[in-house]
Design a protein around this motif. Structure first.
Motif, PDB file in Angstrom:
ATOM      1  N   ARG A 154      -9.237   4.750   0.656  1.00  0.00           N
ATOM      2  CA  ARG A 154      -9.632   3.176   0.031  1.00  0.00           C
ATOM      3  C   ARG A 154     -10.571   2.521   0.439  1.00  0.00           C
ATOM      4  O   ARG A 154     -11.131   0.945   0.914  1.00  0.00           O
ATOM      5  CB  ARG A 154      -8.042   2.629  -0.796  1.00  0.00           C
ATOM      6  N   LYS A 155     -10.619   2.690   2.406  1.00  0.00           N
ATOM      7  CA  LYS A 155     -11.455   1.703   2.980  1.00  0.00           C
ATOM      8  C   LYS A 155     -10.732   0.694   3.388  1.00  0.00           C
ATOM      9  O   LYS A 155     -11.208  -0.915   2.379  1.00  0.00           O
ATOM     10  CB  LYS A 155     -12.975   1.276   2.576  1.00  0.00           C
ATOM     11  N   ILE A 156      -9.503   0.091   2.874  1.00  0.00           N
ATOM     12  CA  ILE A 156      -9.308  -1.122   2.216  1.00  0.00           C
ATOM     13  C   ILE A 156      -8.423  -2.282   4.470  1.00  0.00           C
ATOM     14  O   ILE A 156      -7.944  -0.766   5.316  1.00  0.00           O
ATOM     15  CB  ILE A 156      -7.313  -1.134   2.156  1.00  0.00           C
ATOM     16  N   ASN A 157      -8.852  -3.287   4.203  1.00  0.00           N
ATOM     17  CA  ASN A 157      -8.371  -3.288   5.736  1.00  0.00           C
ATOM     18  C   ASN A 157      -7.114  -3.350   5.402  1.00  0.00           C
ATOM     19  O   ASN A 157      -6.360  -4.497   5.132  1.00  0.00           O
ATOM     20  CB  ASN A 157      -8.855  -4.519   6.239  1.00  0.00           C
ATOM     21  N   THR A 158      -6.126  -3.046   6.822  1.00  0.00           N
ATOM     22  CA  THR A 158      -4.473  -3.294   6.098  1.00  0.00           C
ATOM     23  C   THR A 158      -3.394  -3.868   6.890  1.00  0.00           C
ATOM     24  O   THR A 158      -2.701  -4.104   6.907  1.00  0.00           O
ATOM     25  CB  THR A 158      -3.214  -2.269   6.024  1.00  0.00           C
ATOM     26  N   GLU A 159      -4.420  -4.709   8.242  1.00  0.00           N
ATOM     27  CA  GLU A 159      -3.865  -5.332   9.014  1.00  0.00           C
ATOM     28  C   GLU A 159      -3.215  -6.783   8.938  1.00  0.00           C
ATOM     29  O   GLU A 159      -2.238  -7.262   9.031  1.00  0.00           O
ATOM     30  CB  GLU A 159      -5.422  -5.666  10.040  1.00  0.00           C
ATOM     31  N   ASN A 160      -2.989  -7.247   7.504  1.00  0.00           N
ATOM     32  CA  ASN A 160      -2.706  -8.340   7.008  1.00  0.00           C
ATOM     33  C   ASN A 160      -1.697  -7.888   5.791  1.00  0.00           C
ATOM     34  O   ASN A 160      -1.351  -8.916   4.854  1.00  0.00           O
ATOM     35  CB  ASN A 160      -3.353  -9.637   6.307  1.00  0.00           C
ATOM     36  N   GLY A 161      -1.792  -6.773   5.693  1.00  0.00           N
ATOM     37  CA  GLY A 161      -1.023  -5.475   4.463  1.00  0.00           C
ATOM     38  C   GLY A 161      -1.784  -5.329   3.347  1.00  0.00           C
ATOM     39  O   GLY A 161      -3.010  -5.540   2.863  1.00  0.00           O
ATOM     40  N   ILE A 162      -1.459  -5.209   2.253  1.00  0.00           N
ATOM     41  CA  ILE A 162      -1.875  -4.906   1.153  1.00  0.00           C
ATOM     42  C   ILE A 162      -1.248  -5.670   0.283  1.00  0.00           C
ATOM     43  O   ILE A 162       0.351  -5.975  -0.237  1.00  0.00           O
ATOM     44  CB  ILE A 162      -1.803  -3.404   1.483  1.00  0.00           C
ATOM     45  N   SER A 163      -2.225  -5.756  -1.085  1.00  0.00           N
ATOM     46  CA  SER A 163      -1.886  -6.270  -1.856  1.00  0.00           C
ATOM     47  C   SER A 163      -0.688  -5.216  -3.692  1.00  0.00           C
ATOM     48  O   SER A 163      -1.155  -4.160  -3.155  1.00  0.00           O
ATOM     49  CB  SER A 163      -2.638  -6.774  -3.051  1.00  0.00           C
ATOM     50  N   GLU A 164      -0.675  -5.680  -3.884  1.00  0.00           N
ATOM     51  CA  GLU A 164       0.498  -5.335  -5.191  1.00  0.00           C
ATOM     52  C   GLU A 164      -0.802  -4.028  -6.121  1.00  0.00           C
ATOM     53  O   GLU A 164      -0.605  -3.128  -6.274  1.00  0.00           O
ATOM     54  CB  GLU A 164       1.306  -6.139  -6.400  1.00  0.00           C
ATOM     55  N   GLU A 165      -1.926  -4.487  -5.890  1.00  0.00           N
ATOM     56  CA  GLU A 165      -2.800  -4.397  -6.526  1.00  0.00           C
ATOM     57  C   GLU A 165      -3.220  -3.350  -6.169  1.00  0.00           C
ATOM     58  O   GLU A 165      -3.488  -1.474  -6.493  1.00  0.00           O
ATOM     59  CB  GLU A 165      -3.786  -4.905  -6.891  1.00  0.00           C
ATOM     60  N   GLU A 166      -3.028  -3.199  -4.416  1.00  0.00           N
ATOM     61  CA  GLU A 166      -3.614  -2.135  -3.704  1.00  0.00           C
ATOM     62  C   GLU A 166      -2.869  -0.988  -3.151  1.00  0.00           C
ATOM     63  O   GLU A 166      -3.131  -0.205  -3.158  1.00  0.00           O
ATOM     64  CB  GLU A 166      -4.347  -2.763  -2.542  1.00  0.00           C
ATOM     65  N   LEU A 167      -1.163  -1.201  -3.340  1.00  0.00           N
ATOM     66  CA  LEU A 167      -0.430   0.017  -3.435  1.00  0.00           C
ATOM     67  C   LEU A 167      -0.390   0.485  -4.642  1.00  0.00           C
ATOM     68  O   LEU A 167      -0.406   1.736  -4.733  1.00  0.00           O
ATOM     69  CB  LEU A 167       1.131  -1.054  -3.474  1.00  0.00           C
ATOM     70  N   ARG A 168      -0.683  -0.570  -6.297  1.00  0.00           N
ATOM     71  CA  ARG A 168      -0.867   1.016  -7.206  1.00  0.00           C
ATOM     72  C   ARG A 168      -2.309   1.802  -7.066  1.00  0.00           C
ATOM     73  O   ARG A 168      -1.945   2.673  -7.344  1.00  0.00           O
ATOM     74  CB  ARG A 168      -1.582  -0.351  -8.434  1.00  0.00           C
ATOM     75  N   GLN A 169      -3.567   1.475  -6.516  1.00  0.00           N
ATOM     76  CA  GLN A 169      -3.969   2.669  -5.387  1.00  0.00           C
ATOM     77  C   GLN A 169      -3.414   3.661  -4.697  1.00  0.00           C
ATOM     78  O   GLN A 169      -3.789   4.757  -5.661  1.00  0.00           O
ATOM     79  CB  GLN A 169      -5.388   1.264  -5.044  1.00  0.00           C
ATOM     80  N   PHE A 170      -2.188   3.017  -4.305  1.00  0.00           N
ATOM     81  CA  PHE A 170      -2.744   4.441  -3.237  1.00  0.00           C
ATOM     82  C   PHE A 170      -1.296   5.046  -4.087  1.00  0.00           C
ATOM     83  O   PHE A 170      -0.893   6.222  -3.686  1.00  0.00           O
ATOM     84  CB  PHE A 170      -1.364   3.761  -2.581  1.00  0.00           C
ATOM     85  N   TRP A 171      -0.486   4.422  -4.820  1.00  0.00           N
ATOM     86  CA  TRP A 171       0.657   5.195  -5.786  1.00  0.00           C
ATOM     87  C   TRP A 171      -0.427   6.361  -6.604  1.00  0.00           C
ATOM     88  O   TRP A 171      -0.399   7.535  -7.333  1.00  0.00           O
ATOM     89  CB  TRP A 171       1.379   4.037  -6.442  1.00  0.00           C
ATOM     90  N   GLU A 172      -1.466   5.613  -7.354  1.00  0.00           N
ATOM     91  CA  GLU A 172      -2.281   6.125  -8.478  1.00  0.00           C
ATOM     92  C   GLU A 172      -2.895   7.266  -7.196  1.00  0.00           C
ATOM     93  O   GLU A 172      -3.136   8.795  -8.120  1.00  0.00           O
ATOM     94  CB  GLU A 172      -3.654   5.516  -8.991  1.00  0.00           C
ATOM     95  N   ASP A 173      -3.303   7.609  -6.230  1.00  0.00           N
ATOM     96  CA  ASP A 173      -3.837   8.644  -5.463  1.00  0.00           C
ATOM     97  C   ASP A 173      -2.691   9.581  -4.897  1.00  0.00           C
ATOM     98  O   ASP A 173      -2.639  10.466  -4.993  1.00  0.00           O
ATOM     99  CB  ASP A 173      -4.027   8.056  -4.112  1.00  0.00           C
ATOM    100  N   MET A 174      -1.589   9.259  -5.167  1.00  0.00           N
ATOM    101  CA  MET A 174      -0.378   9.921  -4.154  1.00  0.00           C
ATOM    102  C   MET A 174       0.463  10.295  -5.313  1.00  0.00           C
ATOM    103  O   MET A 174       0.970  12.065  -5.295  1.00  0.00           O
ATOM    104  CB  MET A 174       0.638   9.398  -4.174  1.00  0.00           C
TER     105      MET A 174
END
Length: 841
Positions: free
Chosen positions: A144-164
């Protein structure tokens, strides 16, 4: 019912499904065949060769530009690959419901609205695979080309969940490839493959496989990179996955079997509440008629004795003062005397072992001797309670409050014309012995409960020795004093003066003498059963294997057990263990798992004598400590702890030869009673020149099962080392495929889970190349996770129609109930008859 789609137009169908108890068949798709999930799938056949599928996949991916999901056809292999998943139950059509708990956990673990990598596994339900979840987190972030150095938001977690949870195969396969391809160049080097193998081995708790990760990475590269490019691409990884999936015909066949099974789960006789109740009652009586008639007889005797004594005391003078309380107390006392005598019979093991081989085994359920012993103990507890309550709360108060003239006229001679006080009654011989018996029996019965005997209850320091097998064993010997007090209590009865009215000693005399003589004979013959140690081996998983000399005249059947005592540890403790050697062997062997103080201590004693391997073990071999053979060195035997045995004693598995087919199920160390059966069957199969005397005698009685299915479920990889020799012998000598072994490792994630996908690849390649399984490190291939027991029983019922199948189980009581229920269901709904037996010690 939940999980079953009901047609709204057909109310009768809907009503029928509501009143029938049907196990959820979540693992058995019936209609669309879109996803086949099976923890026991072993795919061996494919009509398309590896090279053909390789070229097809490569051309297709090149044409599509590796864009996922464009025009993929649903072949049988594709349907099989749909089982490659990152999370459980992600393609059920209820992904929205599955997201809600993830969303809730995000709010629990997020810091200022951000979820960090360390909490990702816990959040998505992968808390026991944190290292794997971390790699998955990084792969999804790169995708997703997301910088996770400062964690991920709920929306980004939802994107991860949809991929999985994406239903598209290519998308999930790409994520798995991205996990392996850490540098993102679209190619997998040997080092990257090695890292993923090590990660998968660590996640699945395969410490031995982890040590050989480099070897298995080289094996994958050898298979997928024959031109030595030094890397593999995604299409090649997909090809290997496809090679592990069966042909396209398996899906329809499996769906057809599932439809047949689903129809049999709703028999006509269950369609109304009345017929359902009658049918279930009939089935219960059919399955348990031995238990029913025996318990009915026992209850009838108790009831008869109670009524007889109750009516007898209605005619006594004392009835005029104490009334029906006295009758009730005396009726309960009569059942107590009977049960105190009877409770000794089920624990006369030597006698019961002999009776198992007689015609009585067709009428009496000898396998339930311990359960019957417990049932009688419960009846004793109830009898003691009723007898005590009636006396102390009713008889005694009425006796001391009776008018003096009435008391002297009715009961004066029995009390020397002196009306007692409450304290006088308690301080009398009957009162004192009664109180002492209640205290001792309460103490002994409490320590015999499951929670205390199995050390489930953790008591504080001053009392911690009161929990465990030792406390149970020693407390039970207090009951010797209880029997002495019982005879005294019954002899000094206040209301009965004639000796023939004092019947307590008449009840208990014969059973007590019978039990005492059996214990005495066992003690006298102990010197004949002091065995020599041939070899001792300590395996991974805290298991001690003892190979002992066979005492003269020691005859046993496969499935029996014996008691072991080690005087160097304790002079009084005897512990039961299944015999793991076959009757035809010239030695005895037992396998002891360290689960308590005694087993831990005996293992320590033998560990001092055992030696570590003198040379480096072969590749794939587990480390173990082993003694030298006694014939090689004379001083070894002197260093062994002294071992005394008694037995053998009967067990359910000893009657295995009367069945057409065997289904043996062992959990962990529960495999031990069945190893003896396996060895016995192998002795019939192996070419045998040495023990011709046994062979000739055995040939005449060799009639036994036609086929044996052995399911061994364990949670530690090291457990397979315990009986690796037996497994290899089965693979080498059983050319007729009489024995079918299924080893399951529950620490592994089920086949199809991304966490075990690469292990499955390595397993298939290694077994095809060398004939050795990377998990069990034997020639028998291991399965992942747990068996689907309904599928196992369905296969047996369809394969062996009209056969008599003996199901023998040894392990946790948790699984016993569903296995017994499956035996019952498939016996009623097919022509095959399943007979369930559980090992009890």
């Amino acid at each position: 019912m939940a999980g079953i789609t009901e047609p709204g137009e057909n109310d009768s169908t809907k009503w029928m499904l509501q009143i029938v108890d049907i196990d959820n068949m979540e693992d058995v798709p019936i209609n669309d065949g879109d996803q086949v999930r099976s923890s026991t799938a072993e795919s061996q056949n494919g009509e398309t060769s590896l090279n053909e599928s390789e070229s097809i996949v490569k051309r297709r991916n090149e044409a599509q530009g590796n864009v996922p999901g464009l025009g993929r056809s649903k072949s049988g292999a594709a349907r099989g690959l749909n089982s490659l998943r990152f999370l459980d139950r992600t393609t059920t059509g209820k992904e929205g419901d599955a997201w809600k708990p993830v969303q809730k956990r995000f709010k629990q673990h997020a810091v200022e609205g951000k979820l960090y990598k360390e909490k990702f596994g816990v959040c998505i339900g992968m808390g026991d695979s944190k290292e794997f979840a971390g790699e998955l987190f990084d792969a999804l972030a790169r995708r997703r080309k997301i910088n996770t150095e400062n964690g991920i938001s709920e929306e980004e977690l939802r994107q991860f969940w949809e991929d999985m949870t994406d239903r598209d195969l290519d998308s999930r396969l790409q994520i798995f490839f991205d996990m392996c391809d850490k540098n993102g160049d679209g190619k997998l080097s040997e080092d990257e493959v090695k890292e993923v193998i090590m990660l998968s081995a660590s996640t699945n708790k395969l410490s031995n496989l982890k040590q050989h990760a480099a070897e298995y990475a080289a094996l994958i590269m050898e298979e997928l990179d024959p031109d030595n490019h030094g890397h593999i691409e995604m299409w090649q990884l997909e090809t290997l996955l496809r090679g592990m999936v069966g042909g396209s015909e398996e899906g329809p066949k499996f769906n057809k079997r599932a439809q047949t099974l689903s129809r049999t789960m709703i028999p006509k006789k269950y369609r109304t509440p009345v017929s359902k109740h009658l049918s279930k009652t009939q089935e219960f009586l059919q399955d348990n008629w031995k238990r029913v008639w025996l318990v009915t007889l026992w209850l009838s005797i108790n009831l008869t004795l109670f009524i007889w004594k109750f009516n007898q005391y209605k005619t006594k003078k004392a009835f005029k003062i104490m009334g029906y309380c006295l009758c009730t107390a005396k009726g309960a006392a009569e059942t107590l005397k009977f049960n105190m005598a009877l409770i000794l019979i089920p624990v006369c093991r030597r006698t019961l072992t002999k009776l198992r081989s007689t015609f009585l085994s067709a009428l009496i359920p000898f396998d339930d001797n311990i359960n019957f012993h417990k049932l009688i103990a419960l009846a004793i507890a109830i009898g003691v309670f009723i007898h005590t309550i009636m006396h102390v709360t009713c008889d005694f108060p009425r006796l001391i409050s009776c008018p003096p003239r009435k008391f002297r006229r009715i009961l004066g001679p029995q009390f020397n014309f002196k009306q007692p006080t409450y304290g006088d009654l308690l301080e009398s011989i009957t009162g004192t012995t009664g109180i002492l018996m209640i205290v001792m029996m309460s103490f002994s019965f409490t320590l015999a409960t499951h929670s205390f005997r199995r050390n489930v209850i953790k008591l504080p320091w001053p009392f911690h020795h009161l929990a465990g097998f030792n406390a149970f064993w020693y407390a039970h010997h207090l009951l010797v004093l209880v029997y002495v007090l019982l005879v005294i209590h019954g002899y000094f009865l206040i209301l009965s003066r004639n000796w023939y009215m004092k019947t307590t000693w008449m009840y208990v005399m014969v059973p007590v003498l019978f039990y005492a003589s059996e214990r005495t004979l066992t003690s006298v013959h102990e010197h004949n059963h002091q065995v020599g140690i041939i070899k001792a081996t300590i395996y991974t998983g805290n298991v001690l294997a003892l190979y002992m000399t066979k005492p003269p005249g020691f005859k046993y059947k496969s499935g029996m057990y014996l008691f072991v005592k080690c005087p160097d540890v304790s002079n009084f403790e005897w512990h039961p263990f299944s015999i793991t050697s076959a009757p035809g062997n010239d030695y005895l062997s037992v396998h002891i798992r360290t689960l308590g103080d005694w087993t831990t201590e005996i293992k320590k004693r033998f560990a001092k004598v055992c030696e570590p391997p003198s040379a480096q073990p072969k590749k794939g071999a587990l480390m173990r400590m082993e003694t030298r053979a006694a014939t090689e060195t004379g001083d070894v035997q002197a260093g062994f702890p002294r071992i005394i045995i008694k037995g053998p004693y009967g067990a359910p598995a000893q009657n295995y030869k009367k069945y057409d087919i065997l289904l043996l199920i062992g959990l962990g160390i529960g495999a031990t009673p069945f190893i003896s059966i396996m060895k016995d069957l192998l002795n019939d199969i192996k070419p045998n020149d040495s023990d011709s005397s046994y062979s000739d005698a055995h040939e005449a009685t060799k009639k036994g099962p036609e086929r044996v299915y052995f399911y061994w479920v364990t949670r530690e990889q090291g457990s397979f080392e315990w009986f690796k020799g037996v497994m290899n012998d089965v693979a080498e000598y059983d050319h007729g495929h009489m024995i079918e072994m299924h080893n399951y490792l529950t620490s592994m994630y089920e086949e199809g889970d991304a966490r075990s996908a690469l292990i499955a690849m390595v397993q298939s390649l290694q077994h095809a190349k060398n004939g050795v399984d990377v998990v069990s490190e034997s020639r028998i291939k291991a399965h992942f996770a747990r068996p689907n027991w309904k599928k196992v029983f369905s296969h047996l019922a369809s394969t062996h129609q009209s056969a008599k199948i003996g199901v023998f189980y040894c392990g946790s009581p948790t699984l016993a109930k569903p296995l017994r229920q499956l035996c019952k269901e498939f016996s009623l709904n097919s022509s095959t008859r399943f007979h369930f037996h559980k090992e009890n010690f």
